[in-house]
Design an enzyme around this catalytic site. Structure first.
Site, mmCIF file in Angstrom:
data_model
loop_
_atom_site.group_PDB
_atom_site.id
_atom_site.type_symbol
_atom_site.label_atom_id
_atom_site.label_comp_id
_atom_site.label_asym_id
_atom_site.label_seq_id
_atom_site.Cartn_x
_atom_site.Cartn_y
_atom_site.Cartn_z
ATOM 1 N N HIS A 49 21.803 37.121 36.734
ATOM 2 C CA HIS A 49 21.299 36.035 37.560
ATOM 3 C C HIS A 49 22.182 35.867 38.798
ATOM 4 O O HIS A 49 23.298 36.373 38.846
ATOM 5 C CB HIS A 49 21.269 34.734 36.754
ATOM 6 C CG HIS A 49 22.639 34.312 36.325
ATOM 7 N ND1 HIS A 49 23.220 34.764 35.156
ATOM 8 C CD2 HIS A 49 23.564 33.512 36.929
ATOM 9 C CE1 HIS A 49 24.440 34.263 35.056
ATOM 10 N NE2 HIS A 49 24.673 33.500 36.113
ATOM 11 N N HIS A 132 25.913 36.999 44.556
ATOM 12 C CA HIS A 132 26.184 38.227 43.806
ATOM 13 C C HIS A 132 25.578 38.108 42.420
ATOM 14 O O HIS A 132 25.172 37.029 41.995
ATOM 15 C CB HIS A 132 27.695 38.483 43.703
ATOM 16 C CG HIS A 132 28.392 37.489 42.827
ATOM 17 N ND1 HIS A 132 28.717 36.212 43.261
ATOM 18 C CD2 HIS A 132 28.793 37.558 41.526
ATOM 19 C CE1 HIS A 132 29.309 35.559 42.270
ATOM 20 N NE2 HIS A 132 29.347 36.341 41.209
#
Length: 192
Positions: A49, A132
Protein backbone atom coordinates in the site's frame (compact mmCIF):
# COMPACT_ATOMS: atom_id res chain seq x y z
CA UNK A 1 -18.55 -17.48 26.94
CA UNK A 2 -17.49 -17.12 23.31
CA UNK A 3 -17.79 -13.34 23.36
CA UNK A 4 -14.73 -11.67 21.85
CA UNK A 5 -13.17 -8.87 23.83
CA UNK A 6 -12.51 -5.86 21.60
CA UNK A 7 -9.12 -4.20 22.09
CA UNK A 8 -9.13 -0.71 23.60
CA UNK A 9 -6.73 0.49 20.91
CA UNK A 10 -6.14 -0.25 17.26
CA UNK A 11 -3.13 0.45 15.02
CA UNK A 12 -4.35 2.27 11.89
CA UNK A 13 -3.26 4.12 8.79
CA UNK A 14 -4.93 5.62 5.71
CA UNK A 15 -3.70 4.43 2.34
CA UNK A 16 -4.11 3.72 -1.35
CA UNK A 17 -3.63 0.20 -2.70
CA UNK A 18 -2.31 -0.65 -6.16
CA UNK A 19 -4.40 -3.16 -8.12
CA UNK A 20 -3.34 -6.79 -8.08
CA UNK A 21 -1.94 -6.80 -11.62
CA UNK A 22 0.35 -3.83 -10.85
CA UNK A 23 1.56 -5.61 -7.71
CA UNK A 24 2.14 -8.85 -9.64
CA UNK A 25 4.16 -6.93 -12.24
CA UNK A 26 6.49 -5.67 -9.48
CA UNK A 27 6.58 -9.08 -7.77
CA UNK A 28 7.91 -10.65 -10.99
CA UNK A 29 10.74 -8.11 -11.08
CA UNK A 30 11.47 -8.89 -7.41
CA UNK A 31 11.85 -12.66 -7.97
CA UNK A 32 15.69 -12.52 -8.12
CA UNK A 33 15.71 -10.52 -4.86
CA UNK A 34 13.33 -13.01 -3.19
CA UNK A 35 15.78 -15.80 -4.06
CA UNK A 36 18.94 -13.84 -3.20
CA UNK A 37 17.63 -12.49 0.13
CA UNK A 38 15.30 -15.07 1.71
CA UNK A 39 16.04 -13.79 5.22
CA UNK A 40 14.58 -10.36 4.55
CA UNK A 41 11.20 -9.78 6.14
CA UNK A 42 9.16 -9.48 2.93
CA UNK A 43 5.76 -7.81 3.19
CA UNK A 44 2.87 -9.87 1.89
CA UNK A 45 1.97 -8.69 -1.63
CA UNK A 46 -1.72 -8.43 -0.69
CA UNK A 47 -0.71 -5.88 1.97
CA UNK A 48 1.32 -3.56 -0.29
CA UNK A 49 0.00 0.00 0.00
CA UNK A 50 0.89 3.69 -0.23
CA UNK A 51 0.50 5.23 3.22
CA UNK A 52 -1.07 8.69 3.17
CA UNK A 53 -1.23 9.11 6.95
CA UNK A 54 0.08 6.82 9.69
CA UNK A 55 -1.84 7.17 12.92
CA UNK A 56 -0.26 4.34 14.88
CA UNK A 57 -1.98 3.04 17.99
CA UNK A 58 -5.20 5.01 18.62
CA UNK A 59 -8.25 4.43 20.82
CA UNK A 60 -10.69 2.13 19.03
CA UNK A 61 -13.38 4.74 19.67
CA UNK A 62 -11.50 7.20 17.40
CA UNK A 63 -11.88 5.10 14.26
CA UNK A 64 -15.60 5.88 13.65
CA UNK A 65 -14.79 9.63 13.77
CA UNK A 66 -12.78 9.24 10.56
CA UNK A 67 -15.40 7.49 8.45
CA UNK A 68 -17.59 10.43 7.34
CA UNK A 69 -14.79 12.92 6.57
CA UNK A 70 -12.76 10.30 4.69
CA UNK A 71 -15.85 9.33 2.69
CA UNK A 72 -16.29 13.03 1.80
CA UNK A 73 -12.68 13.33 0.61
CA UNK A 74 -13.04 10.25 -1.58
CA UNK A 75 -16.40 11.37 -3.02
CA UNK A 76 -14.98 14.75 -4.02
CA UNK A 77 -12.03 13.39 -5.95
CA UNK A 78 -11.32 11.72 -9.27
CA UNK A 79 -9.08 8.64 -9.50
CA UNK A 80 -5.34 9.31 -9.66
CA UNK A 81 -3.17 7.90 -12.45
CA UNK A 82 -0.17 6.31 -10.70
CA UNK A 83 2.50 3.71 -11.39
CA UNK A 84 5.18 1.87 -9.46
CA UNK A 85 8.66 2.93 -10.51
CA UNK A 86 12.22 2.23 -9.43
CA UNK A 87 13.16 1.51 -5.88
CA UNK A 88 15.40 2.43 -3.04
CA UNK A 89 15.99 1.98 0.65
CA UNK A 90 15.59 3.91 3.88
CA UNK A 91 18.51 3.65 6.32
CA UNK A 92 19.90 0.69 4.35
CA UNK A 93 17.24 -1.51 5.95
CA UNK A 94 13.82 -0.76 4.41
CA UNK A 95 13.33 -1.68 0.74
CA UNK A 96 10.73 0.30 -1.20
CA UNK A 97 9.37 0.92 -4.68
CA UNK A 98 8.79 4.46 -5.82
CA UNK A 99 5.55 6.00 -7.07
CA UNK A 100 5.19 7.92 -10.32
CA UNK A 101 2.29 9.62 -12.08
CA UNK A 102 0.01 12.34 -10.77
CA UNK A 103 2.21 13.18 -7.79
CA UNK A 104 0.77 16.68 -7.28
CA UNK A 105 -2.71 15.20 -6.77
CA UNK A 106 -1.24 12.47 -4.55
CA UNK A 107 0.47 15.05 -2.31
CA UNK A 108 -2.75 17.09 -2.16
CA UNK A 109 -4.71 13.97 -1.16
CA UNK A 110 -2.20 13.17 1.61
CA UNK A 111 -2.46 16.76 2.88
CA UNK A 112 -6.28 16.56 2.94
CA UNK A 113 -6.26 13.19 4.70
CA UNK A 114 -3.81 14.41 7.34
CA UNK A 115 -5.94 17.53 7.92
CA UNK A 116 -9.00 15.31 8.52
CA UNK A 117 -7.08 13.27 11.09
CA UNK A 118 -5.94 16.46 12.83
CA UNK A 119 -9.46 17.96 12.71
CA UNK A 120 -10.80 14.80 14.40
CA UNK A 121 -8.33 15.39 17.24
CA UNK A 122 -6.49 12.13 16.57
CA UNK A 123 -2.75 12.08 17.10
CA UNK A 124 -0.68 10.83 14.17
CA UNK A 125 2.95 10.39 13.27
CA UNK A 126 4.19 13.70 11.90
CA UNK A 127 6.38 12.32 9.12
CA UNK A 128 6.91 14.03 5.79
CA UNK A 129 4.94 12.42 2.97
CA UNK A 130 7.29 10.43 0.73
CA UNK A 131 5.18 8.35 -1.67
CA UNK A 132 6.46 4.79 -1.72
CA UNK A 133 5.46 1.17 -1.35
CA UNK A 134 7.34 -0.66 1.44
CA UNK A 135 8.40 -4.09 0.21
CA UNK A 136 10.67 -5.57 2.89
CA UNK A 137 12.91 -4.94 5.87
CA UNK A 138 16.44 -6.29 6.23
CA UNK A 139 17.36 -8.00 9.45
CA UNK A 140 19.86 -6.20 11.63
CA UNK A 141 22.57 -8.75 10.87
CA UNK A 142 22.19 -8.40 7.06
CA UNK A 143 21.49 -4.72 6.36
CA UNK A 144 23.09 -4.78 2.90
CA UNK A 145 20.20 -6.94 1.61
CA UNK A 146 17.92 -3.92 1.15
CA UNK A 147 20.64 -1.99 -0.68
CA UNK A 148 21.33 -4.91 -3.02
CA UNK A 149 17.63 -5.57 -3.66
CA UNK A 150 17.02 -1.86 -4.40
CA UNK A 151 19.71 -1.95 -7.06
CA UNK A 152 17.62 -4.57 -8.91
CA UNK A 153 14.69 -2.12 -9.12
CA UNK A 154 16.58 0.79 -10.68
CA UNK A 155 15.18 0.25 -14.19
CA UNK A 156 11.70 -0.89 -13.14
CA UNK A 157 8.85 1.14 -14.58
CA UNK A 158 5.40 -0.36 -14.05
CA UNK A 159 2.22 0.22 -15.98
CA UNK A 160 -0.10 3.11 -15.12
CA UNK A 161 -3.12 2.28 -12.97
CA UNK A 162 -5.97 4.19 -11.38
CA UNK A 163 -5.98 4.75 -7.62
CA UNK A 164 -9.72 4.99 -7.12
CA UNK A 165 -10.33 3.96 -3.51
CA UNK A 166 -9.30 5.36 -0.13
CA UNK A 167 -8.62 2.78 2.60
CA UNK A 168 -8.70 3.06 6.39
CA UNK A 169 -6.59 0.10 7.46
CA UNK A 170 -5.93 -1.66 10.77
CA UNK A 171 -3.02 -3.95 11.49
CA UNK A 172 -2.38 -6.63 14.05
CA UNK A 173 1.23 -5.56 14.69
CA UNK A 174 2.25 -6.32 18.25
CA UNK A 175 -0.88 -8.41 18.82
CA UNK A 176 0.66 -11.84 18.84
CA UNK A 177 3.06 -14.08 17.00
CA UNK A 178 3.20 -14.46 13.26
CA UNK A 179 3.27 -12.09 10.31
CA UNK A 180 1.62 -8.69 10.25
CA UNK A 181 -1.79 -8.70 8.59
CA UNK A 182 -3.81 -5.71 7.44
CA UNK A 183 -7.58 -5.37 7.09
CA UNK A 184 -9.79 -2.58 5.83
CA UNK A 185 -11.97 -1.05 8.52
CA UNK A 186 -13.35 1.32 5.91
CA UNK A 187 -12.92 1.98 2.19
CA UNK A 188 -14.47 4.58 -0.09
CA UNK A 189 -14.54 4.86 -3.88
CA UNK A 190 -13.41 8.12 -5.42
CA UNK A 191 -16.18 10.11 -7.05
CA UNK A 192 -18.89 8.01 -5.37
Amino acid sequence: MNEQIQPATVRVFIALAPPDDAKQELARVLEPAYRAHPRMRWNRIEDWHITLAFLGEVPASAVPLLRTPLARIAAARSPLALSLRGGGHFDERVLWSGIDGDLDALHLLATEVRAVVDDCGIARANRPFRPHLTLARARRDTPSCAVEAAAGLTEFSGRTWQAARLHLVASNIGRGPGPIHYRDVGAWDFGA
